[in-house]
Design a protein around this motif. Structure first.
Motif, mmCIF file in Angstrom:
data_model
loop_
_atom_site.group_PDB
_atom_site.id
_atom_site.type_symbol
_atom_site.label_atom_id
_atom_site.label_comp_id
_atom_site.label_asym_id
_atom_site.label_seq_id
_atom_site.Cartn_x
_atom_site.Cartn_y
_atom_site.Cartn_z
ATOM 1 N N THR A 255 0.824 -1.214 0.000
ATOM 2 C CA THR A 255 0.000 0.000 0.000
ATOM 3 C C THR A 255 0.858 1.264 0.000
ATOM 4 N N TYR A 256 2.153 1.110 -0.383
ATOM 5 C CA TYR A 256 3.042 2.267 -0.544
ATOM 6 C C TYR A 256 3.069 3.156 0.712
ATOM 7 N N THR A 257 2.549 4.387 0.588
ATOM 8 C CA THR A 257 2.616 5.357 1.688
ATOM 9 C C THR A 257 1.908 4.855 2.942
ATOM 10 N N ALA A 258 0.848 4.073 2.751
ATOM 11 C CA ALA A 258 0.070 3.601 3.894
ATOM 12 C C ALA A 258 0.672 2.349 4.527
ATOM 13 N N SER A 259 1.705 1.772 3.922
ATOM 14 C CA SER A 259 2.187 0.449 4.327
ATOM 15 C C SER A 259 2.577 0.366 5.800
ATOM 16 N N VAL A 260 3.421 1.266 6.261
ATOM 17 C CA VAL A 260 3.898 1.176 7.638
ATOM 18 C C VAL A 260 2.763 1.461 8.630
ATOM 19 N N PHE A 261 1.810 2.297 8.230
ATOM 20 C CA PHE A 261 0.656 2.588 9.096
ATOM 21 C C PHE A 261 -0.308 1.401 9.126
ATOM 22 N N MET A 262 -0.406 0.699 7.997
ATOM 23 C CA MET A 262 -1.215 -0.514 7.972
ATOM 24 C C MET A 262 -0.608 -1.564 8.905
ATOM 25 N N GLY A 263 0.724 -1.590 8.958
ATOM 26 C CA GLY A 263 1.400 -2.502 9.877
ATOM 27 C C GLY A 263 1.112 -2.166 11.328
ATOM 28 N N LEU A 264 1.092 -0.884 11.641
ATOM 29 C CA LEU A 264 0.785 -0.451 13.006
ATOM 30 C C LEU A 264 -0.672 -0.783 13.355
ATOM 31 N N ALA A 265 -1.573 -0.572 12.400
ATOM 32 C CA ALA A 265 -2.989 -0.914 12.626
ATOM 33 C C ALA A 265 -3.153 -2.414 12.830
ATOM 34 N N SER A 266 -2.396 -3.200 12.051
ATOM 35 C CA SER A 266 -2.455 -4.655 12.179
ATOM 36 C C SER A 266 -1.974 -5.107 13.556
ATOM 37 N N LEU A 267 -0.911 -4.480 14.049
ATOM 38 C CA LEU A 267 -0.388 -4.807 15.374
ATOM 39 C C LEU A 267 -1.425 -4.498 16.456
ATOM 40 N N ASP A 269 -4.650 -4.202 16.097
ATOM 41 C CA ASP A 269 -5.819 -5.075 15.923
ATOM 42 C C ASP A 269 -5.586 -6.451 16.540
ATOM 43 N N ARG A 270 -4.422 -7.029 16.301
ATOM 44 C CA ARG A 270 -4.182 -8.405 16.738
ATOM 45 C C ARG A 270 -3.685 -8.461 18.195
ATOM 46 N N ALA A 271 -2.558 -7.786 18.465
ATOM 47 C CA ALA A 271 -2.006 -7.836 19.827
ATOM 48 C C ALA A 271 -2.884 -7.067 20.805
ATOM 49 N N GLY A 272 -3.490 -5.960 20.326
ATOM 50 C CA GLY A 272 -4.363 -5.182 21.200
ATOM 51 C C GLY A 272 -5.614 -5.947 21.589
ATOM 52 N N THR A 273 -6.171 -6.699 20.644
ATOM 53 C CA THR A 273 -7.357 -7.508 20.940
ATOM 54 C C THR A 273 -7.033 -8.594 21.959
ATOM 55 N N ARG A 274 -5.814 -9.120 21.883
ATOM 56 C CA ARG A 274 -5.401 -10.147 22.850
ATOM 57 C C ARG A 274 -5.050 -9.558 24.208
ATOM 58 N N GLY A 275 -4.905 -8.231 24.289
ATOM 59 C CA GLY A 275 -4.512 -7.587 25.536
ATOM 60 C C GLY A 275 -3.026 -7.653 25.800
ATOM 61 N N ASP A 276 -2.225 -7.823 24.738
ATOM 62 C CA ASP A 276 -0.771 -7.962 24.899
ATOM 63 C C ASP A 276 -0.023 -6.629 24.895
ATOM 64 N N LEU A 277 -0.690 -5.545 24.472
ATOM 65 C CA LEU A 277 0.004 -4.253 24.374
ATOM 66 C C LEU A 277 -0.054 -3.549 25.735
ATOM 67 N N MET A 314 -9.075 1.290 20.325
ATOM 68 C CA MET A 314 -8.563 1.353 18.953
ATOM 69 C C MET A 314 -8.774 0.017 18.246
ATOM 70 N N ALA A 315 -8.403 -1.067 18.939
ATOM 71 C CA ALA A 315 -8.541 -2.403 18.358
ATOM 72 C C ALA A 315 -10.002 -2.710 18.046
ATOM 73 N N GLN A 316 -10.884 -2.293 18.952
ATOM 74 C CA GLN A 316 -12.311 -2.542 18.755
ATOM 75 C C GLN A 316 -12.842 -1.780 17.551
ATOM 76 N N LYS A 317 -12.430 -0.518 17.419
ATOM 77 C CA LYS A 317 -12.899 0.297 16.298
ATOM 78 C C LYS A 317 -12.303 -0.180 14.977
ATOM 79 N N LEU A 318 -11.036 -0.569 15.022
ATOM 80 C CA LEU A 318 -10.391 -1.049 13.790
ATOM 81 C C LEU A 318 -11.095 -2.298 13.266
ATOM 82 N N ASN A 319 -11.261 -3.283 14.155
ATOM 83 C CA ASN A 319 -11.940 -4.528 13.765
ATOM 84 C C ASN A 319 -11.364 -5.064 12.457
ATOM 85 N N LEU A 320 -10.048 -4.918 12.289
ATOM 86 C CA LEU A 320 -9.409 -5.115 10.985
ATOM 87 C C LEU A 320 -9.486 -6.561 10.503
#
Length: 563
Positions: A255-267, A269-277, A314-320
């Motif tokens: 996703t070019y410019t959005a790539s690193v931000f998509m990675g942060l959103a993915s983190l 979404d996944r780790a935040g939902t698990r309560g690991d952050l 954030m994780a809840q709203k993303l629901n990625l």
């Protein structure tokens, strides 16, 4: 701006710098919010892009995405210390769009990968040195130098997953080289400051990378043996530190410019939902853009004095993950149709009415382009939030795109004979003329000549012999060897020191023993070429003329003379 209603007290600008533009805007927002001039307003960074490539091996990495980041003080994910940042800038031509008349970029894939490695190594080394410098002042003598095991999570710019895996693995090589460089400056016995377990682990890593510690770094970029060693060293840590952040890009593409931000959103979404952050953990981010610009910085997870913005919310709203799971799976050909239409419309001009998208296939809430008027003014609409999507299964491409695709088939080089659409099939003769004028290359006939001193050069079964892999190399006869000796051939041999040795082929022992030898060919007898004209041609020219005549015969364009 239409999204902000009557609020016009907004400052902002578009930042364009390959895949780095979003990071540049984010760092600007960080500086403003952290400064004495901050007046309490939030900053919004929107990183959006589409990665589109021409047909070929890069097209499967295409992706599109947009991520919005809200920046303010007392955030749960904080850029706490502006010193924890390192940037790389260089002038390279690895990926660029020099011709605005052409939809797709000029890409030097091999150079782009090397530039990514260089930027990563430069940023990481400087970043680690800065962390060591600041941390050693704040902590006691038990401080251990920064390495790839220190961050709890990494987020990398992700053009494709394999590059991220290999790049993360290279951090282990950089760590080993940094430690080796430090050891050269230390006195004997000063190194034993860590625990025995840490020393044993570091020694194991260093010993496995020993042969690459002194090797010029540029020579390690394509070293497959090193890649294998680094992959083993980093595999478990990659899964712990990067699997969450890289999950979305593996499903979305580049996703070019959005790539690193998509990675942060993915983190999140996944780790935040698990309560690991949990507070106290850190995220090290590496952003790269061709040309080239790159930055590595560190984010800290922390407690906030409010509950308005939290990582769990954030994780809840993303629901990625769930949103990605809900996508419709379609044929890869749909991407070709869409990108071919995009490329065709690149020169459409104004006014312009998009043929994509089919609104009923868009998710509720999606904004889309209505059109561009004669003054180049754009208008947009939004799919209602309560809209019902059309049923899945039918083609995403509108009917006009499917018709154009059918017509374009006559423009593609083909093997065998081409059937051009006739007026009845296409609807009218004008379309036939248009289609025929767009044909760049059509294969109507083929021929193949093969070497064999006992056969004619062009035989009816040559293609069958060629495909079956028939061996056409045979032993040279005594008369041929004698003829070669008369030519006084001199063989050129390059020696190990680079010099050239000239060796006269003056005995039969020095003559080549095997060769592909041309058989008989008679242009006059086989094709009716006047004898006087044929005698003016050398062997290569005669074979070329014969090949052309055979191809014309194969196409049915001429009868020719048959032998």
């Amino acid at each position: 701006m239409d999204l902000f209603g009557d609020n016009t007290d907004i400052e902002g600008a578009t930042v364009i710098n390959a895949c780095y533009g979003g990071t540049s805007a984010l760092l600007n927002a960080f500086s403003w919010v952290e400064s004495d001039g901050w007046d309490g307003r939030f900053a919004i960074v929107v990183a959006a892009d589409i990665a589109a490539y021409a047909r070929g091996p890069a097209r499967p990495t295409c992706g599109a995405g947009a991520v919005a980041v809200l920046v303010g003080r007392d955030a749960p994910l904080s850029f706490s210390d502006p010193r924890e940042k390192a940037t790389h800038a260089s002038n390279v031509w690895d990926f660029f769009k020099p011709d605005h008349n052409f939809e797709y970029p000029q890409v030097d894939g091999a150079l782009s990968q090397v530039c990514y490695y260089r930027a990563l190594e430069d940023c990481y080394s400087t970043f680690a040195d800065k962390i060591d410098k600041f941390s050693s002042k704040d902590e006691n003598d038990s401080y251990s130098p920064f390495d790839a095991k220190n961050p709890d999570y990494f987020v990398f710019h992700a053009p494709y997953n394999k590059l991220v895996q290999k790049s993360f693995a290279r951090l282990f090589l950089i760590d080993a080289r940094r430690k080796y460089a430090r050891s050269l400056d230390q006195k004997a016995g000063e190194e034993k400051k860590n625990s025995d377990a840490e020393i044993d682990e570091n020694k194991t890593i260093e010993s496995s990378l020993e042969e690459w510690l002194k090797k010029p770094i540029e020579e390690t970029y394509s070293d497959r043996a090193l890649d294998g060693v680094l992959k083993k060293l980093s595999a478990s840590l990659y899964k712990e530190r990067l699997e969450d952040s890289n999950a979305a890009s593996k499903r979305i593409g580049n996703t070019y410019t959005a790539s690193v931000f998509m990675g942060l959103a993915s983190l999140i979404d996944r780790a935040g939902t698990r309560g690991d952050l949990n507070p106290g953990k850190t995220v090290t981010v590496f952003s790269y853009g061709s040309g080239a610009m790159a930055t590595m910085y560190r984010l800290h997870i922390r407690h906030t004095n409010h509950t308005r913005f939290t990582l769990s919310k954030m994780a809840q709203k993303l629901n990625l993950s769930i949103r990605l799971d809900s996508r419709e799976e379609v044929s890869p050909g749909e991407l070709d149709l869409a990108l071919d239409t995009r490329a065709r419309m690149h020169h459409a001009g104004a006014p312009y009415s998009p043929v994509y998208p089919t609104v009923g296939r868009l998710l509720p809430g999606t904004y889309y382009l209505n059109g561009i008027d004669s003054k180049w003014t754009r208008t947009y609409s939004r799919v209602p939030l309560d809209a019902t999507m059309d049923e899945h299964g039918s083609s995403l491409a509108p009917p006009i795109v499917l018709r154009l695709s059918k017509r374009d088939e006559v423009s593609m080089p083909v093997t065998g004979k081409l059937t051009v659409l006739n007026a009845a099939a296409e609807g009218n003769a004008d379309k036939v003329s248009q289609a025929q004028s767009r044909i760049a290359c059509v294969i109507t006939g083929v021929s193949a000549g093969l070497p064999d001193k006992d056969r004619k050069v062009f035989e009816p079964d040559n293609l069958k012999r060629l495909i079956s892999g028939e061996q056409c190399i045979k032993e040279i006869s005594g008369s041929t060897k004698a003829a070669l000796l008369e030519k006084n051939v001199v063989k050129m041999k390059r020696k190990s020191d680079g010099s050239i040795e000239k060796i006269p082929v003056d005995t039969e022992e020095k003559i080549i023993k095997l060769a592909a030898q041309l058989g008989s060919i008679d242009l006059t007898l086989s094709y009716g070429i006047p004898k006087g004209l044929a005698e003016t041609m050398d062997t290569a020219a005669q074979v070329a003329v014969a090949a052309g005549m055979e191809a014309l015969k194969n196409a049915g364009l001429v009868d020719g003379k048959s032998n």
